[in-house]
Scaffold this motif. Structure first.
Motif, PDB file in Angstrom:
ATOM      1  N   ARG A  48       0.841  -1.227   0.000  1.00  0.00           N
ATOM      2  CA  ARG A  48       0.000   0.000   0.000  1.00  0.00           C
ATOM      3  C   ARG A  48       0.864   1.261   0.000  1.00  0.00           C
ATOM      4  O   ARG A  48       0.534   2.254  -0.613  1.00  0.00           O
ATOM      5  CB  ARG A  48      -0.958   0.003   1.197  1.00  0.00           C
ATOM      6  N   ASP A  65       0.116  -2.159  -9.677  1.00  0.00           N
ATOM      7  CA  ASP A  65      -0.071  -3.574  -9.335  1.00  0.00           C
ATOM      8  C   ASP A  65       1.278  -4.282  -9.239  1.00  0.00           C
ATOM      9  O   ASP A  65       1.493  -5.115  -8.354  1.00  0.00           O
ATOM     10  CB  ASP A  65      -0.949  -4.263 -10.384  1.00  0.00           C
ATOM     11  N   GLN A 114       0.221 -11.678 -11.492  1.00  0.00           N
ATOM     12  CA  GLN A 114       0.152 -10.660 -12.555  1.00  0.00           C
ATOM     13  C   GLN A 114      -0.843  -9.562 -12.188  1.00  0.00           C
ATOM     14  O   GLN A 114      -1.713  -9.779 -11.347  1.00  0.00           O
ATOM     15  CB  GLN A 114      -0.257 -11.311 -13.874  1.00  0.00           C
ATOM     16  N   THR A 119      -3.712 -11.124  -4.256  1.00  0.00           N
ATOM     17  CA  THR A 119      -3.115 -12.414  -3.923  1.00  0.00           C
ATOM     18  C   THR A 119      -4.199 -13.441  -3.552  1.00  0.00           C
ATOM     19  O   THR A 119      -3.913 -14.635  -3.535  1.00  0.00           O
ATOM     20  CB  THR A 119      -2.075 -12.277  -2.779  1.00  0.00           C
ATOM     21  N   GLY A 179      -4.141  -2.295  -4.609  1.00  0.00           N
ATOM     22  CA  GLY A 179      -4.021  -2.114  -3.165  1.00  0.00           C
ATOM     23  C   GLY A 179      -5.323  -1.961  -2.401  1.00  0.00           C
ATOM     24  O   GLY A 179      -5.311  -1.742  -1.194  1.00  0.00           O
TER      25      GLY A 179
HETATM   26  N1  U5P Z   1      -1.333  -7.690  -6.981  1.00  0.00           N
HETATM   27  C1  U5P Z   1      -1.530  -7.929  -8.336  1.00  0.00           C
HETATM   28  N2  U5P Z   1      -1.548  -9.228  -8.796  1.00  0.00           N
HETATM   29  C2  U5P Z   1      -1.387 -10.302  -7.984  1.00  0.00           C
HETATM   30  C3  U5P Z   1      -1.242 -10.059  -6.594  1.00  0.00           C
HETATM   31  C4  U5P Z   1      -1.210  -8.762  -6.126  1.00  0.00           C
HETATM   32  O1  U5P Z   1      -1.675  -7.005  -9.125  1.00  0.00           O
HETATM   33  O2  U5P Z   1      -1.388 -11.438  -8.475  1.00  0.00           O
HETATM   34  C5  U5P Z   1      -1.224  -6.295  -6.503  1.00  0.00           C
HETATM   35  C6  U5P Z   1      -2.558  -5.612  -6.235  1.00  0.00           C
HETATM   36  O3  U5P Z   1      -2.421  -4.233  -6.481  1.00  0.00           O
HETATM   37  C7  U5P Z   1      -2.755  -5.874  -4.754  1.00  0.00           C
HETATM   38  C8  U5P Z   1      -1.343  -5.718  -4.236  1.00  0.00           C
HETATM   39  O4  U5P Z   1      -3.656  -4.983  -4.151  1.00  0.00           O
HETATM   40  O5  U5P Z   1      -0.521  -6.291  -5.263  1.00  0.00           O
HETATM   41  C9  U5P Z   1      -1.045  -6.390  -2.915  1.00  0.00           C
HETATM   42  O6  U5P Z   1      -1.678  -7.671  -2.847  1.00  0.00           O
HETATM   43  P1  U5P Z   1      -2.834  -7.942  -1.800  1.00  0.00           P
HETATM   44  O7  U5P Z   1      -2.178  -7.839  -0.440  1.00  0.00           O
HETATM   45  O8  U5P Z   1      -3.888  -6.854  -1.985  1.00  0.00           O
HETATM   46  O9  U5P Z   1      -3.369  -9.276  -2.103  1.00  0.00           O
END
Ligand code: U5P
Length: 226
Positions: A48, A65, A114, A119, A179
């Motif tokens: 974040r 992302d 991706q 996650t 995020g």
């Molecule tokens: N994220 C992706 N693709 C993934 C996993 C995570 O784009 O496969 C990015 C998103 O922006 C997500 C941030 O909000 O990483 C952190 O992951 P999470 O803690 O929100 O799951």
């Protein structure tokens, strides 16, 4: 059993060493009992933080992302090194790599794959790929509540619910921006439904109770796919 454990990024944000010790002991016990395990870590406040700075400077959503993905991989490597006697030592970066590492019989630990998802979707994809018996979402609350427990004192924990009910509860907080995901993003729910994956939501402070929660003997929520 084959289990996928998604550890919320909040677990890492707490920096609570006791929680890490408990996680390590739980994973050792699960493996010693003959179960197979994959772990997916969230990006937490590190993700974040980078996303916020990038967004304020006009970075596009795909790139934001990617920042989130790398933060989740950092958390995944922390778990990999803490569990180095059991884990595969490279964090896979996509589903094919994950499948390949899973053949090693080790605990495979991953972060994001991706852009365009959270996650939680990685955890759903991994669960689908290995035909997991359960996808366990370990977070900082005891399960799914009928209302947001942060703002509603009368919120009730639902010990059993289906994905339709879950979608209604999440409707107010759903977003697809980097995020901003809460618990499960829309894509994760689609995958859970198409492959009928059973999901458990539980508190990461009770990780030692995973098997009890699966058997309905302890506090948590079981989500049945529709
Ligand atoms: N994220 C992706 N693709 C993934 C996993 C995570 O784009 O496969 C990015 C998103 O922006 C997500 C941030 O909000 O990483 C952190 O992951 P999470 O803690 O929100 O799951």
């Amino acid at each position: 059993m084959k289990l996928v454990l998604k550890i919320s990024g909040k677990f890492f944000d707490e920096e609570n060493i006791e929680n890490f010790i408990s996680l390590r002991n739980t994973i050792k016990n699960i493996v010693n009992e003959g179960h197979r395990l994959a772990i997916v870590s969230g990006g937490g406040s590190t993700a974040r933080k980078y996303i916020k700075i990038g967004r304020e400077l006009g970075v596009n959503e795909a790139h934001l992302d990617l920042l989130g993905i790398w933060a989740s991989r950092l958390n995944a490597y922390l778990l990999t090194f803490i569990l180095s006697d059991l884990s595969y030592m490279k964090v896979p970066e996509n589903l094919e790599e994950f499948i390949e590492k899973w053949e090693s019989e080790k605990v495979v630990i991953t972060g994001g794959f991706q852009p365009g998802q959270s996650t939680a979707t990685v955890a759903a994809l991994v669960s689908e790929a290995i035909a997991a018996d359960y996808l366990i979402l370990a977070t900082n609350v005891d399960g799914v509540y009928d209302k947001d427990p942060r703002y509603n004192k009368d919120a009730k924990l639902l010990s059993k619910l289906n994905t339709e009910t879950l979608k209604k509860i999440l409707e107010t907080s759903q977003s697809v921006k980097a995020g901003t995901y809460e618990l499960l993003d829309p894509l994760a729910i689609k995958i859970i439904e198409r492959s009928k994956i059973k999901v458990i939501v539980m508190n990461y402070k009770r990780l030692n109770k995973i098997l009890d929660i699966i058997h309905g003997k302890d506090i948590g929520s079981i989500i049945e796919p529709m």
